[in-house]
Design a protein around this motif. Structure first.
Motif, PDB file in Angstrom:
ATOM      1  N   VAL A  14      71.271  37.498  91.580  1.00 36.38           N
ATOM      2  CA  VAL A  14      71.249  36.060  91.802  1.00 36.38           C
ATOM      3  C   VAL A  14      70.939  35.443  90.444  1.00 36.38           C
ATOM      4  CG1 VAL A  14      70.128  34.162  93.036  1.00 36.38           C
ATOM      5  CG2 VAL A  14      70.413  36.385  94.168  1.00 36.38           C
ATOM      6  N   LYS A  15      71.996  34.962  89.769  1.00 38.02           N
ATOM      7  CA  LYS A  15      71.783  34.398  88.441  1.00 38.02           C
ATOM      8  C   LYS A  15      72.725  33.244  88.187  1.00 38.02           C
ATOM      9  CE  LYS A  15      74.570  37.660  85.695  1.00 38.02           C
ATOM     10  NZ  LYS A  15      74.470  38.613  84.592  1.00 38.02           N
ATOM     11  N   LYS A  16      72.237  32.308  87.407  1.00 37.77           N
ATOM     12  CA  LYS A  16      73.006  31.112  87.066  1.00 37.77           C
ATOM     13  C   LYS A  16      73.749  31.281  85.750  1.00 37.77           C
ATOM     14  CE  LYS A  16      72.571  26.170  86.238  1.00 37.77           C
ATOM     15  NZ  LYS A  16      71.688  25.005  86.335  1.00 37.77           N
ATOM     16  N   ALA A  43      72.735  45.654  99.467  1.00 41.60           N
ATOM     17  CA  ALA A  43      71.562  46.423  99.896  1.00 41.60           C
ATOM     18  C   ALA A  43      70.270  45.821  99.373  1.00 41.60           C
ATOM     19  CB  ALA A  43      71.685  47.866  99.408  1.00 41.60           C
ATOM     20  N   CYS A  44      70.358  45.081  98.274  1.00 44.39           N
ATOM     21  CA  CYS A  44      69.176  44.566  97.587  1.00 44.39           C
ATOM     22  C   CYS A  44      69.622  43.405  96.705  1.00 44.39           C
ATOM     23  CB  CYS A  44      68.589  45.701  96.743  1.00 44.39           C
ATOM     24  SG  CYS A  44      67.083  45.300  95.864  1.00 44.39           S
ATOM     25  N   LEU A  45      68.710  42.474  96.420  1.00 48.52           N
ATOM     26  CA  LEU A  45      69.020  41.361  95.528  1.00 48.52           C
ATOM     27  C   LEU A  45      68.125  41.416  94.304  1.00 48.52           C
ATOM     28  CD1 LEU A  45      69.317  38.424  98.094  1.00 48.52           C
ATOM     29  CD2 LEU A  45      71.082  39.992  97.299  1.00 48.52           C
ATOM     30  N   SER A  46      68.714  41.237  93.143  1.00 49.19           N
ATOM     31  CA  SER A  46      67.984  41.157  91.881  1.00 49.19           C
ATOM     32  C   SER A  46      68.000  39.698  91.450  1.00 49.19           C
ATOM     33  CB  SER A  46      68.660  42.040  90.825  1.00 49.19           C
ATOM     34  OG  SER A  46      68.025  41.903  89.577  1.00 49.19           O
ATOM     35  N   VAL A  47      66.845  39.049  91.499  1.00 58.47           N
ATOM     36  CA  VAL A  47      66.752  37.619  91.232  1.00 58.47           C
ATOM     37  C   VAL A  47      66.269  37.412  89.793  1.00 58.47           C
ATOM     38  CG1 VAL A  47      65.716  35.435  91.972  1.00 58.47           C
ATOM     39  CG2 VAL A  47      66.224  37.220  93.668  1.00 58.47           C
ATOM     40  N   LEU A  48      67.132  36.800  88.972  1.00 61.42           N
ATOM     41  CA  LEU A  48      66.789  36.535  87.580  1.00 61.42           C
ATOM     42  C   LEU A  48      65.750  35.425  87.530  1.00 61.42           C
ATOM     43  CD1 LEU A  48      68.243  37.919  85.065  1.00 61.42           C
ATOM     44  CD2 LEU A  48      69.472  38.127  87.188  1.00 61.42           C
ATOM     45  N   THR A  49      64.597  35.718  86.936  1.00 59.29           N
ATOM     46  CA  THR A  49      63.544  34.714  86.828  1.00 59.29           C
ATOM     47  C   THR A  49      63.376  34.219  85.395  1.00 59.29           C
ATOM     48  OG1 THR A  49      61.874  36.436  86.606  1.00 59.29           O
ATOM     49  CG2 THR A  49      62.280  35.580  88.826  1.00 59.29           C
ATOM     50  N   ASP A  50      64.030  34.864  84.445  1.00 61.32           N
ATOM     51  CA  ASP A  50      63.957  34.449  83.044  1.00 61.32           C
ATOM     52  C   ASP A  50      64.552  33.048  82.896  1.00 61.32           C
ATOM     53  OD1 ASP A  50      63.780  35.208  80.004  1.00 61.32           O
ATOM     54  OD2 ASP A  50      65.794  34.373  80.328  1.00 61.32           O
ATOM     55  N   GLU A  51      63.771  32.120  82.361  1.00 61.54           N
ATOM     56  CA  GLU A  51      64.224  30.738  82.214  1.00 61.54           C
ATOM     57  C   GLU A  51      65.052  30.523  80.958  1.00 61.54           C
ATOM     58  OE1 GLU A  51      61.081  27.852  82.800  1.00 61.54           O
ATOM     59  OE2 GLU A  51      60.105  29.203  84.228  1.00 61.54           O
ATOM     60  N   ILE A 149      81.440  46.227  86.266  1.00 63.80           N
ATOM     61  CA  ILE A 149      81.902  46.651  87.597  1.00 63.80           C
ATOM     62  C   ILE A 149      82.550  45.437  88.264  1.00 63.80           C
ATOM     63  CG2 ILE A 149      81.226  47.571  89.845  1.00 63.80           C
ATOM     64  CD1 ILE A 149      78.908  48.999  88.356  1.00 63.80           C
ATOM     65  N   PHE A 150      83.893  45.483  88.341  1.00 64.09           N
ATOM     66  CA  PHE A 150      84.656  44.356  88.863  1.00 64.09           C
ATOM     67  C   PHE A 150      85.548  44.720  90.053  1.00 64.09           C
ATOM     68  CE2 PHE A 150      83.634  43.190  84.543  1.00 64.09           C
ATOM     69  CZ  PHE A 150      83.317  41.848  84.633  1.00 64.09           C
ATOM     70  N   THR A 151      85.877  46.004  90.231  1.00 63.72           N
ATOM     71  CA  THR A 151      86.850  46.408  91.244  1.00 63.72           C
ATOM     72  C   THR A 151      86.330  47.584  92.066  1.00 63.72           C
ATOM     73  OG1 THR A 151      87.924  48.052  89.833  1.00 63.72           O
ATOM     74  CG2 THR A 151      88.724  45.762  89.659  1.00 63.72           C
ATOM     75  N   PRO A 152      86.934  47.843  93.229  1.00 61.15           N
ATOM     76  CA  PRO A 152      86.571  49.039  93.992  1.00 61.15           C
ATOM     77  C   PRO A 152      86.786  50.323  93.172  1.00 61.15           C
ATOM     78  CG  PRO A 152      87.765  47.527  95.403  1.00 61.15           C
ATOM     79  CD  PRO A 152      87.851  46.971  93.996  1.00 61.15           C
ATOM     80  N   GLU A 153      87.757  50.306  92.264  1.00 59.60           N
ATOM     81  CA  GLU A 153      87.991  51.478  91.408  1.00 59.60           C
ATOM     82  C   GLU A 153      86.814  51.701  90.458  1.00 59.60           C
ATOM     83  OE1 GLU A 153      91.472  50.129  93.295  1.00 59.60           O
ATOM     84  OE2 GLU A 153      90.326  48.971  91.835  1.00 59.60           O
ATOM     85  N   ASP A 154      86.225  50.615  89.965  1.00 61.37           N
ATOM     86  CA  ASP A 154      85.024  50.732  89.122  1.00 61.37           C
ATOM     87  C   ASP A 154      83.874  51.332  89.926  1.00 61.37           C
ATOM     88  OD1 ASP A 154      86.362  49.516  86.960  1.00 61.37           O
ATOM     89  OD2 ASP A 154      85.614  47.516  87.486  1.00 61.37           O
ATOM     90  N   VAL A 155      83.738  50.906  91.180  1.00 60.64           N
ATOM     91  CA  VAL A 155      82.693  51.438  92.060  1.00 60.64           C
ATOM     92  C   VAL A 155      82.918  52.938  92.274  1.00 60.64           C
ATOM     93  CG1 VAL A 155      81.655  51.336  94.366  1.00 60.64           C
ATOM     94  CG2 VAL A 155      82.318  49.219  93.207  1.00 60.64           C
ATOM     95  N   ILE A 166      74.740  50.375  92.494  1.00 65.36           N
ATOM     96  CA  ILE A 166      75.377  49.600  91.429  1.00 65.36           C
ATOM     97  C   ILE A 166      74.688  48.249  91.330  1.00 65.36           C
ATOM     98  CG2 ILE A 166      77.644  50.717  91.483  1.00 65.36           C
ATOM     99  CD1 ILE A 166      78.636  48.442  93.310  1.00 65.36           C
ATOM    100  N   LEU A 167      74.565  47.751  90.112  1.00 67.55           N
ATOM    101  CA  LEU A 167      74.006  46.427  89.848  1.00 67.55           C
ATOM    102  C   LEU A 167      75.153  45.548  89.388  1.00 67.55           C
ATOM    103  CD1 LEU A 167      71.493  44.548  89.398  1.00 67.55           C
ATOM    104  CD2 LEU A 167      71.507  45.384  87.050  1.00 67.55           C
ATOM    105  N   VAL A 168      75.455  44.508  90.177  1.00 70.90           N
ATOM    106  CA  VAL A 168      76.588  43.641  89.875  1.00 70.90           C
ATOM    107  C   VAL A 168      76.120  42.192  89.929  1.00 70.90           C
ATOM    108  CG1 VAL A 168      78.924  42.952  90.555  1.00 70.90           C
ATOM    109  CG2 VAL A 168      78.180  45.326  90.876  1.00 70.90           C
ATOM    110  N   GLY A 169      76.515  41.429  88.938  1.00 74.77           N
ATOM    111  CA  GLY A 169      76.166  40.014  88.901  1.00 74.77           C
ATOM    112  C   GLY A 169      77.372  39.137  88.693  1.00 74.77           C
ATOM    113  N   GLU A 170      77.761  39.021  87.442  1.00 77.45           N
ATOM    114  CA  GLU A 170      78.791  38.060  87.056  1.00 77.45           C
ATOM    115  C   GLU A 170      80.076  38.163  87.863  1.00 77.45           C
ATOM    116  OE1 GLU A 170      81.710  37.162  83.308  1.00 77.45           O
ATOM    117  OE2 GLU A 170      79.885  38.306  82.944  1.00 77.45           O
TER     118      GLU A 170
END
Length: 187
Positions: A14-16, A43-51, A149-155, A166-170
């Motif tokens: 979860v990042k802006k 499965a899990c959320l990684s919340v960016l808190t860095d301002e 990691i952008f595609t099912p093939e990357d996964v 896997i950790l995916v954001g953008e």
């Protein structure tokens, strides 16, 4: 941390914004994003808190949990001074403030994996091959594939390399329909 259909479990960010790309989600609503990730199968959320670099906030953790999101939340903060660990711990509440906080370590080159990585190790997609799996499996560590990691093939690539998560954001957060983006990635 295996997800659906034998795929690695998705840790969705979860990042802006990011330091290299600037604002990646101009219509940033942490609750809406978190709920869409959860509905999609994260499965899990990684919340960016860095301002400073990610335009995040500790308040986002509180808002997401208060909105009823049930999957585990990770606080993603960049620690450069010891006092920051205590600060983050105190944000979790008085009972959590005195506990040691787990950290993750990243290896972005194969050379970074020459020593057995610490618990919580994370590796870049292109670092995921060769003998990385045997190094971490021997220690009972879940290896996390991240970056690019952008595609099912990357996964499939990082799964083949032995990653259990896997950790995916953008690649997902910038999509108009985040829930559909998660489902497509995990297809």
């Amino acid at each position: 941390m295996w997800g659906r259909r034998g795929r690695p479990g998705l840790i969705a960010e979860v990042k802006k914004a990011s330091p290299s790309k600037g604002v990646i989600q101009p219509d940033f609503d942490p609750v809406r994003i978190a709920q869409a990730y959860e509905r999609g199968g994260a499965a899990c959320l990684s919340v960016l808190t860095d301002e400073k670099f990610f335009q995040g906030s500790f308040q986002n953790l509180t808002l997401i949990r208060a909105a009823g999101v049930r999957c585990p939340l990770l606080c993603k903060e960049f620690i450069v001074e010891a006092y920051q660990g205590s600060k983050q711990g105190s944000k979790q509440g008085s009972k959590q403030g005195s506990k040691a906080l787990p950290t993750r370590a990243w290896a972005h080159t194969r050379g970074g994996l020459t020593a057995a990585p610490p618990p919580g190790a994370s590796i870049g997609k292109h670092t995921s091959s060769d003998d990385a799996h045997s190094k971490v499996k021997a220690r009972g560590i879940v290896m996390v594939g991240e970056s690019g990691i952008f595609t099912p093939e990357d996964v499939a690539f990082v799964k083949q390399a032995g990653c259990g998560a896997i950790l995916v954001g953008e690649s997902i957060v910038k999509q108009g329909d985040i829930e559909a983006g998660v489902k497509a990635l995990l297809a």
